[in-house]
Design an enzyme around this catalytic site. Structure first.
Site, PDB file in Angstrom:
ATOM      1  CG  HIS A 125      -1.900   1.099   1.270  1.00 56.20           C
ATOM      2  ND1 HIS A 125      -3.050   1.110   0.523  1.00 56.20           N
ATOM      3  CD2 HIS A 125      -1.904   2.261   1.979  1.00 56.20           C
ATOM      4  CE1 HIS A 125      -3.730   2.219   0.758  1.00 56.20           C
ATOM      5  NE2 HIS A 125      -3.057   2.937   1.634  1.00 56.20           N
ATOM      6  CG  HIS A 134     -10.343   3.791   2.368  1.00 54.22           C
ATOM      7  ND1 HIS A 134     -10.904   4.084   3.574  1.00 54.22           N
ATOM      8  CD2 HIS A 134      -9.004   3.884   2.578  1.00 54.22           C
ATOM      9  CE1 HIS A 134      -9.973   4.360   4.461  1.00 54.22           C
ATOM     10  NE2 HIS A 134      -8.804   4.251   3.876  1.00 54.22           N
TER      11      HIS A 134
END
Length: 712
Positions: free
Chosen positions: A34, A77
């Site tokens: 990430h 998200h």
């Protein structure tokens, strides 16, 4: 996602000792997929990323547009939204807004790109309601309008929805926050109190979802839109007074990532005192370092400006802490209660390893290339099924929950046009067209051409509203990069984007990658996806075009139609199949036809313009015909199709529909080379081909109710 044995060995060799608990947490956060892009970095370098009008990178891409700068970005998200749809989506909005704010731009618009599962499943409805409510509540409360988006439904996403938010901001040219931090500059953390919410959220986002994900709630941040609004107002005031050297959002990885990345970018070190940070609860040093509590930003300030910065933060009642400073040591050093708990080279931490992962096309994927044999098509039934498909039908249920009027900039609103159109300056007509697009079926069947097709759909949407495409950002969602047959999809999608952006000369100037979008329960990855947010320059927003027509308007088509039904909405809605090759991208034709559309878009007598995309001609014509009806003459549709359903439902690119008054028809045909294929009016949807006619009187109801019938 724990550090691998190889990564631990690499860290020990670099430090020449055993890492501390805090250092382990720092590396675990920053070296996650990430934050570090360790698997994707090599391939992302293929993207152009540059153009004369691109000003800077960082948390948001910034491009020059006339007298102002425009900042924009998209980010997913996904994992948080799968576990806690409301908070996951809301904090996604908050994070993307802060990315825009970090450049000094005022956030002026939000867009979303949402992919959910089968709407007949309870879990999917739960995801939809929670995500839409989270986006709505957060955007409405901070006063940033949600002006557009894309929504898809596909059974592959039953457990793993893809939830991305994009934000656009505008900044005067003399107020861009783009300074160079120097040794002695102070590090201030402003915003919410730090707590244990969001601990190692970046690590959570870098692994597969498993059964019993409730235990991951600790990795999901808690939104506070009131504090976000205070941050927006206070930072914009500090920007105006030129008190800020640099600003960065505290997103994935928390303090570990934000400080190390800034230090590494400017060849600096940092000295930080963790116990000086304002906390919500008692916390250990490692927890403070990697907490991802929301509504926090790192401000870099010269010591002589500290007092004035503090006055503004106190004025807005924004909590803050001066936790350290940048140094010339090139090491990131952290202290806690008088003890040194971390001392690592900032660049080593920030950059992390770069992996060269193998990739190969899975054998099972080969069988998807062949277009399936389909039985005789009953045209009226096919039209009805396509128009009421949740992927096609109106998403009014979603966008009416959003406030798209706040700030009074939105000229073309949700549901009105192919793109949102926003006014940039109060007293001038200059504006931007903004859109976001995806198509998980295309990128699943052919990731290279599919990614290019998604990019070109965004390109057409901007053009159809009156914008000249300027730049794009991407969000790429894929499966486990450690598996070569999953990583292949990612590599091919990047290759497709790198090719098409250069062909049409619209650079991708930023983006985000999300891996591990699969779960251990089903053993499947989601359909790999590309989400493109594109902006274009609109010289005069008063002349922007909408998807509309009036009684008596002629329907003109620009572009050729080919029998391209692979991965189409027709094939899915009518036969339940996802198969075949998606449309062949034709960048040269896209550019030629875009110029033709931009040439006639401001002519008197041009009522509306619409690109032809998902669902083909049938859907595009029906959407333009709301309130008036339309009669299509299929035999007049130019191209190499053979059967009526091919002309109606092909999703060939580089095509537009124009609604034109009789008095402007000759001029439009002359400039575009288009062809008249019908006329608006009559109140129903009619299709003539040969000696046959098909009529669908209830076409508007199908479009309006196709999605709502599932949501209740």
């Amino acid at each position: 996602m724990p550090l691998t044995n190889e990564e631990l060995s690499l860290i020990k060799r670099e430090l020449k000792r055993e890492p501390t608990q805090v250092e382990i947490a720092m590396f675990e956060a920053q070296w996650s997929e990430h934050c570090s892009y360790k698997s994707s970095r090599k391939h992302l370098r293929k993207l152009a990323m540059e153009a004369p009008w691109v000003v800077k990178g960082g948390d948001a891409a910034v491009v020059e547009l006339g007298p102002v700068y425009v900042a924009f970005r998209i980010e997913s998200h996904n994992h948080p939204s799968a576990v806690d749809p409301y908070n996951g989506a809301a904090t996604g909005v908050g994070g993307i807004v802060r990315d825009i704010l970090s450049s000094g731009a005022k956030p002026i618009a939000l867009l979303d790109d949402l992919i959910f599962g089968d709407l007949r499943e309870y879990r999917t409805k739960w995801h939809v309601r929670g995500v839409v409510k989270g986006i709505s509540d957060y955007g409405n409360r901070i006063g940033v309008p949600t002006v557009g988006g894309e929504t898809w439904f596909d059974p592959d996403f039953n457990r793993n929805p893809m939830v991305s938010a994009a934000c656009i901001g505008v900044c005067p040219k003399d107020k861009l926050i783009n300074g160079r931090p120097r040794p002695g500059d102070l590090i201030i953390i402003a915003g919410n109190y730090t707590g244990k919410d969001g601990l190692l959220g970046s690590s959570f986002a870098s692994k597969n979802l498993e059964e019993g994900v409730e235990e991951e709630y600790a990795a999901i941040q808690v939104p506070d839109p009131v504090m976000e609004k205070l941050l927006i107002d206070s930072i914009l005031e500090m920007r105006d007074k030129k008190l800020l050297v640099f600003v960065k959002d505290l997103g994935g990885g928390g303090l570990a990532t934000a400080i190390s990345e800034v230090a590494a970018s400017f060849d600096l070190g940092a000295e930080v005192f963790l116990d000086k940070l304002h906390l919500r609860e008692p916390m250990d040093a490692w927890e403070i370092m990697v907490s991802e509590s929301q509504e926090r930003m790192m401000l870099v300030v010269k010591p002589e400006n500290l007092e004035r910065v503090e006055e503004i933060l106190k004025k807005y009642d924004v909590p803050y802490s001066v936790i350290g400073k940048f140094t010339d040591s090139k090491n990131y050093v952290a202290y806690f209660k008088g003890e040194k708990v971390a001392d690592v080279p900032a660049k080593f931490l920030a950059e992390g390893p770069e992996l060269d992962r193998p990739y190969e096309r899975p054998q099972w994927h080969l069988k998807l290339e062949k277009f399936p044999k389909i039985p005789e098509v009953e045209l009226k039934n096919a039209i009805e099924k396509v128009l009421c498909s949740p992927n096609v039908a109106s998403k009014r249920w979603i966008y009416e929950q959003y406030d798209h009027e706040v700030q009074i900039r939105t000229v073309v609103k949700p549901g009105e046009g192919d793109s949102a159109v926003l006014r940039l300056l109060e007293a001038e007509p200059l504006g931007i067209a903004a859109t976001t697009d995806s198509n998980p079926r295309y990128t699943y069947l052919d990731p290279l051409h599919g990614a290019a097709d998604v990019f070109l759909e965004a390109y057409r949407n901007v053009v159809a509203s009156g914008g000249r495409p300027l730049a794009a950002v991407d969000q790429i969602d894929a499966g486990n990069p450690e598996k070569p047959d999953r990583f292949w999809f990612f590599v091919r999608m990047v290759d497709g984007l790198a090719w098409v952006e250069r062909e049409v000369r619209v650079p991708i100037v930023g983006g985000k990658v999300s891996f591990y979008n699969e779960d251990e329960v089903t053993g499947k990855q989601i359909k790999p996806t590309v989400m493109i947010t594109m902006i274009g320059k609109v010289e005069d927003v008063r002349k922007a075009k909408r998807v509309r027509a009036e009684e008596g308007d002629k329907l003109v088509i620009v572009g050729e139609t080919f029998p391209e039904l692979g991965g189409s909405e027709f094939l899915w809605a009518v036969f339940g199949k996802v198969q075949g090759k998606p449309p062949i991208p034709r960048p040269s034709a896209e550019m030629r036809n875009a110029e033709k559309i931009l040439e006639v878009i401001t002519l008197d007598g041009v009522t509306g313009i619409h690109d032809i995309g998902v669902g083909g001609l049938a859907v595009a014509a029906a959407e333009m015909a709301r309130g008036v009806g339309v009669t299509l003459k299929l035999d007049e549709v130019p191209g190499k199709w053979e059967k009526p359903y091919q002309a109606l439902f092909s999703e060939t690119g580089a095509r537009y529909l124009i609604a034109v008054k009789e008095e402007a028809l000759d001029e439009v045909l002359k400039r575009t080379g288009g062809k008249v294929i019908g006329e608006f009016g009559g109140g129903t949807f009619k299709v003539n081909y040969g000696s046959k006619e098909v009529e669908v009187p209830e076409f508007e109801e199908l479009l309006e109710k196709g999605f709502e019938r599932f949501m209740g």
